[in-house]
Design a protein around this motif. Structure first.
Motif, PDB file in Angstrom:
ATOM      1  N   PHE A   1       2.833  13.495  10.632  1.00  0.00           N
ATOM      2  CA  PHE A   1       3.762  13.874   9.553  1.00  0.00           C
ATOM      3  C   PHE A   1       3.926  15.378   9.646  1.00  0.00           C
ATOM      4  O   PHE A   1       2.988  16.109   9.348  1.00  0.00           O
TER       5      PHE A   1
ATOM      6  N   LEU B   1       1.091  17.590  11.000  1.00  0.00           N
ATOM      7  CA  LEU B   1      -0.183  16.915  10.740  1.00  0.00           C
ATOM      8  C   LEU B   1      -0.288  15.651  11.583  1.00  0.00           C
ATOM      9  O   LEU B   1       0.394  14.663  11.320  1.00  0.00           O
TER      10      LEU B   1
ATOM     11  N   ILE C   1      -1.822  12.403  12.437  1.00  0.00           N
ATOM     12  CA  ILE C   1      -2.707  11.461  11.757  1.00  0.00           C
ATOM     13  C   ILE C   1      -3.303  10.467  12.765  1.00  0.00           C
ATOM     14  O   ILE C   1      -4.508  10.341  12.873  1.00  0.00           O
TER      15      ILE C   1
ATOM     16  N   THR D   1      -7.593   9.479   6.232  1.00  0.00           N
ATOM     17  CA  THR D   1      -7.596   9.659   7.679  1.00  0.00           C
ATOM     18  C   THR D   1      -6.554   8.789   8.383  1.00  0.00           C
ATOM     19  O   THR D   1      -6.432   8.837   9.596  1.00  0.00           O
TER      20      THR D   1
ATOM     21  N   SER E   1      -4.224   3.450   5.933  1.00  0.00           N
ATOM     22  CA  SER E   1      -3.007   2.805   5.417  1.00  0.00           C
ATOM     23  C   SER E   1      -1.829   3.047   6.360  1.00  0.00           C
ATOM     24  O   SER E   1      -0.969   2.176   6.518  1.00  0.00           O
ATOM     25  N   VAL E   2      -1.804   4.224   6.978  1.00  0.00           N
ATOM     26  CA  VAL E   2      -0.712   4.528   7.913  1.00  0.00           C
ATOM     27  C   VAL E   2      -0.694   3.516   9.060  1.00  0.00           C
ATOM     28  O   VAL E   2       0.379   3.046   9.466  1.00  0.00           O
TER      29      VAL E   2
ATOM     30  N   GLU F   1      -7.548  -2.486   1.161  1.00  0.00           N
ATOM     31  CA  GLU F   1      -8.576  -2.447   0.122  1.00  0.00           C
ATOM     32  C   GLU F   1      -8.443  -3.591  -0.898  1.00  0.00           C
ATOM     33  O   GLU F   1      -8.181  -3.364  -2.082  1.00  0.00           O
TER      34      GLU F   1
HETATM   35  N1  LIG Z   1       4.932   8.782   4.231  1.00  0.00           N
HETATM   36  C1  LIG Z   1       4.124   9.842   4.411  1.00  0.00           C
HETATM   37  N2  LIG Z   1       4.628  11.088   4.473  1.00  0.00           N
HETATM   38  C2  LIG Z   1       3.821  12.150   4.657  1.00  0.00           C
HETATM   39  N3  LIG Z   1       2.505  12.086   4.754  1.00  0.00           N
HETATM   40  C3  LIG Z   1       1.926  10.889   4.686  1.00  0.00           C
HETATM   41  C4  LIG Z   1       2.706   9.697   4.508  1.00  0.00           C
HETATM   42  N4  LIG Z   1       1.868   8.638   4.452  1.00  0.00           N
HETATM   43  C5  LIG Z   1       0.620   9.144   4.608  1.00  0.00           C
HETATM   44  N5  LIG Z   1       0.657  10.488   4.754  1.00  0.00           N
HETATM   45  C6  LIG Z   1      -0.508  11.343   4.968  1.00  0.00           C
HETATM   46  O1  LIG Z   1      -1.269  10.771   5.999  1.00  0.00           O
HETATM   47  C7  LIG Z   1      -2.653  10.897   5.711  1.00  0.00           C
HETATM   48  C8  LIG Z   1      -3.323   9.552   5.784  1.00  0.00           C
HETATM   49  O2  LIG Z   1      -2.875   8.745   4.699  1.00  0.00           O
HETATM   50  P1  LIG Z   1      -3.392   7.273   4.454  1.00  0.00           P
HETATM   51  O3  LIG Z   1      -2.712   6.801   3.225  1.00  0.00           O
HETATM   52  O4  LIG Z   1      -3.240   6.459   5.673  1.00  0.00           O
HETATM   53  O5  LIG Z   1      -4.931   7.483   4.167  1.00  0.00           O
HETATM   54  P2  LIG Z   1      -6.045   6.379   4.031  1.00  0.00           P
HETATM   55  O6  LIG Z   1      -6.921   6.457   5.224  1.00  0.00           O
HETATM   56  O7  LIG Z   1      -5.430   5.071   3.734  1.00  0.00           O
HETATM   57  O8  LIG Z   1      -6.862   6.928   2.782  1.00  0.00           O
HETATM   58  P3  LIG Z   1      -7.408   6.144   1.483  1.00  0.00           P
HETATM   59  O9  LIG Z   1      -8.695   5.539   1.864  1.00  0.00           O
HETATM   60  O10 LIG Z   1      -7.593   7.245   0.501  1.00  0.00           O
HETATM   61  O11 LIG Z   1      -6.375   5.170   1.072  1.00  0.00           O
HETATM   62  C9  LIG Z   1      -2.759  11.574   4.371  1.00  0.00           C
HETATM   63  O12 LIG Z   1      -3.020  12.934   4.603  1.00  0.00           O
HETATM   64  C10 LIG Z   1      -1.396  11.396   3.752  1.00  0.00           C
HETATM   65  O13 LIG Z   1      -1.084  12.461   2.927  1.00  0.00           O
END
Ligand SMILES: Nc1ncnc2c1ncn2[C@@H]1O[C@H](COP(=O)(O)OP(=O)(O)OP(=O)(O)O)[C@@H](O)[C@H]1O
Ligand SMILES: [Mg+2]
Lengths: 248, 273
Positions: free
Chosen positions: A19, A22, A24, A46, A49-50, A171
């Motif tokens: 993103f 950043l 990911i 980390t 969810s992405v 989750e």
């Molecule tokens: N659509 C988006 N646009 C910009 N940044 C995003 C987007 N989706 C996720 N991110 C960023 O990507 C990173 C990972 O997000 P993600 O939601 O996958 O985390 P996660 O591992 O699921 O965390 P959690 O356990 O808290 O749910 C975060 O820094 C988030 O801000």
């Protein structure tokens, strides 16, 4: 659908996603067999969810491939798209219930709009989906009238109602008491045994992971850097991996 | 946020932070935003004419949009007709033209004031409502949930709302116009009694087709613009809960501006006819 004689349901190849500046995901690889249950562990923020959003097609990977049922998730033809959408279910981290609709309408919505169900058959399906998460009694409530944990379970019922072959759980047991959490874990196992559902589950709930996981993968620095069975991972010699399992 | 170039308009930056808006702050951003609205409109037209149609939902939206606006638009209409009449009486009296009051008020209300004021109120109430509703559905991933279950959310949420606002606003304007004329009738009666029949006859005597038809046609464009802008802001809301408020506020500002701009164009076009 059979891919070259193997029984692989889902294949993720070298997926990257950034993103802005950043980064990911930096090259995620994963193969899930039919009826396999894979648990993803990883620290908050980390990119867990992405990964799921890339699989389902809500986010487009910058590079890499995702293939399910022999279809490339980001190059679907017009005919493939509805089939793909129906075969993969997604439980959102926040539930994502439609807050202007009652619980009943929430569950009916995909059935009416995707499959043209009507009348009694529709009601039966809705009730049996709610029964599987133990919430028949909430059928005529609005989402604002039920608790957070109930919303999560209703969202799960809404995912199950289309009978997907792959289910992505973000989750599923967070915010639930240990008893309900165990019921959800048992439901996941039942789906695997009765309908050969393939599951990818993000969770921090170690008792749930212990019950359901055929394989555990750990996301760190944008890749799955360790994987193995639950007990292998629990006794891993990597301190970071072990960190997910002991709370002392 | 996107980089602010030399061409930025400082005032808009301040407005954005003071009023929780996301108006474009540079020429590039303005062009980008305009382009996005056009793409959104294009998507509307491609999806609106492909079956299956969501007639029931469009009807439901029209009903709820219309019903919600009735009281406010009614009250405003009444006040417009009432005050406009009260204020015109002394002036026209001076020229000995008091009998022209009803027809002057009718022309002013039906041609310009009724459509524009009602539409501005509609933009404030319905445009912001649509922006907030779709914005919160976007932020809480409800739209994504519809997307992944193959339920065609753009048609269900956007197409139906744009259609509803396009076809409801003209009806609301007619309703506002009628109430405004009633307000005028009451105002006339304060100074000198006049019966309702006579009032309406003299009100409509000065009206021609060219007063009524273009004014009605432009309200369809107003309704379309308000629905389009509200949906666009909500549908494209950013992540995070503050985006819901931003979507709602920006929808009001941009759709009100659109109403005024379309009105200006409409007046130019009708004057050519
Ligand atoms: N659509 C988006 N646009 C910009 N940044 C995003 C987007 N989706 C996720 N991110 C960023 O990507 C990173 C990972 O997000 P993600 O939601 O996958 O985390 P996660 O591992 O699921 O965390 P959690 O356990 O808290 O749910 C975060 O820094 C988030 O801000
Ligand atoms: Mg997450």
């Amino acid at each position: 659908m059979n891919m070259n004689g193997t029984d692989i349901a889902l294949k993720i190849e070298n997926v990257t996603k950034a993103f802005g500046s950043l980064k990911i995901l930096k090259g995620v690889n994963l193969e899930a067999k039919k009826a396999e249950t894979i648990v993803i562990l990883g620290r908050s923020g980390t990119g867990k969810s992405v990964i799921l959003k890339c699989i389902i097609g809500l986010l487009t990977p910058d590079s890499g491939k995702i293939i399910a049922f022999g279809m490339d998730s980001h190059n679907l033809t017009k005919e493939q798209r509805p089939i793909f959408r129906k075969k993969i279910g997604y439980l959102f981290q926040g539930g994502a219930l439609y807050d202007s609709m009652s619980i009943r309408e929430n569950l009916e919505f995909p059935l009416i709009r995707q499959e043209d169900y009507q009348g009694e058959l529709l009601t039966d399906k809705v009730i049996s989906a709610l029964r599987s998460v133990g919430l028949e009694s909430a059928i005529d409530k609005m989402p604002s009238e039920v608790s957070g944990g109930m919303m999560k379970r209703i969202a799960l019922a809404r995912t199950l109602i289309l009978e997907p072959e792959i289910i992505l759980y973000d989750e599923p047991t967070t915010g639930l008491d240990p008893f309900t959490s165990k019921e959800i874990s048992e439901l996941i196992i039942k789906l695997k045994e009765e309908r050969k559902v393939t599951s990818i589950i993000i969770t921090h709930d170690i008792p749930c992971a212990r019950l359901v996981a055929d394989r555990v993968v750990v996301l760190k620095d944008g890749i799955f850097f360790k994987q193995g069975t639950f007990s292998e991972m629990e006794s891993s010699d990597d301190e970071f991996v072990r960190g997910f399992f002991d709370f002392k | 946020m996107s980089k602010i170039s030399n061409t930025n308009l400082n005032v808009i930056v301040k407005l954005n932070s003071a009023f929780n808006l996301s108006l474009p702050v540079s020429v590039e951003e303005f062009l980008e935003k305009t382009g996005k609205i056009f793409l959104f409109a294009k998507r509307f037209f491609t999806e609106a004419f492909l079956p299956p149609f969501d007639f029931r939902e469009a009807y439901k939206q029209s009903f709820s949009i219309g019903y919600k606006s009735l009281p406010l638009i009614g009250i405003t209409g009444f006040i417009i007709g009432f005050t406009l009449t009260l204020q015109s009486i002394p002036t026209l009296n001076k020229f000995g033209a008091a009998s022209l009051v009803p027809s002057m008020v009718a022309v002013a209300v039906l041609r310009e004031i009724g459509p524009v004021i009602s539409s501005l109120i509609f933009a404030g109430k319905i445009g912001s409502g649509i922006g907030a509703e779709l914005g919160s559905m976007r932020v809480t991933e409800q739209i994504d949930a519809m997307e992944v279950s193959g339920t065609r959310p753009f048609r269900y949420l956007v197409v139906t709302r744009i259609i509803a606002s396009t076809f409801t606003l003209p009806l609301l304007v007619i309703y506002a116009d009628l109430i405004a004329l009633l307000g005028g009738f009451i105002a006339v009666n304060i100074s000198s009694p006049m019966n309702l029949n006579l009032y309406f006859m003299s009100a409509f005597s000065g009206l021609g087709f060219m007063d009524v038809i273009p004014a009605t046609i432009k309200t369809y464009f107003f309704g379309f613009a308000i629905g389009l802008v509200g949906c666009n802001e909500g549908w494209n809301a950013a992540r995070g809960t503050e985006s819901v408020g931003i979507a709602a506020n920006t929808a009001v500002v941009i759709s009100s501006l659109m109403v005024i701009i379309i009105d200006m164009l409409a007046v130019q076009i009708t004057s050519l006819l």
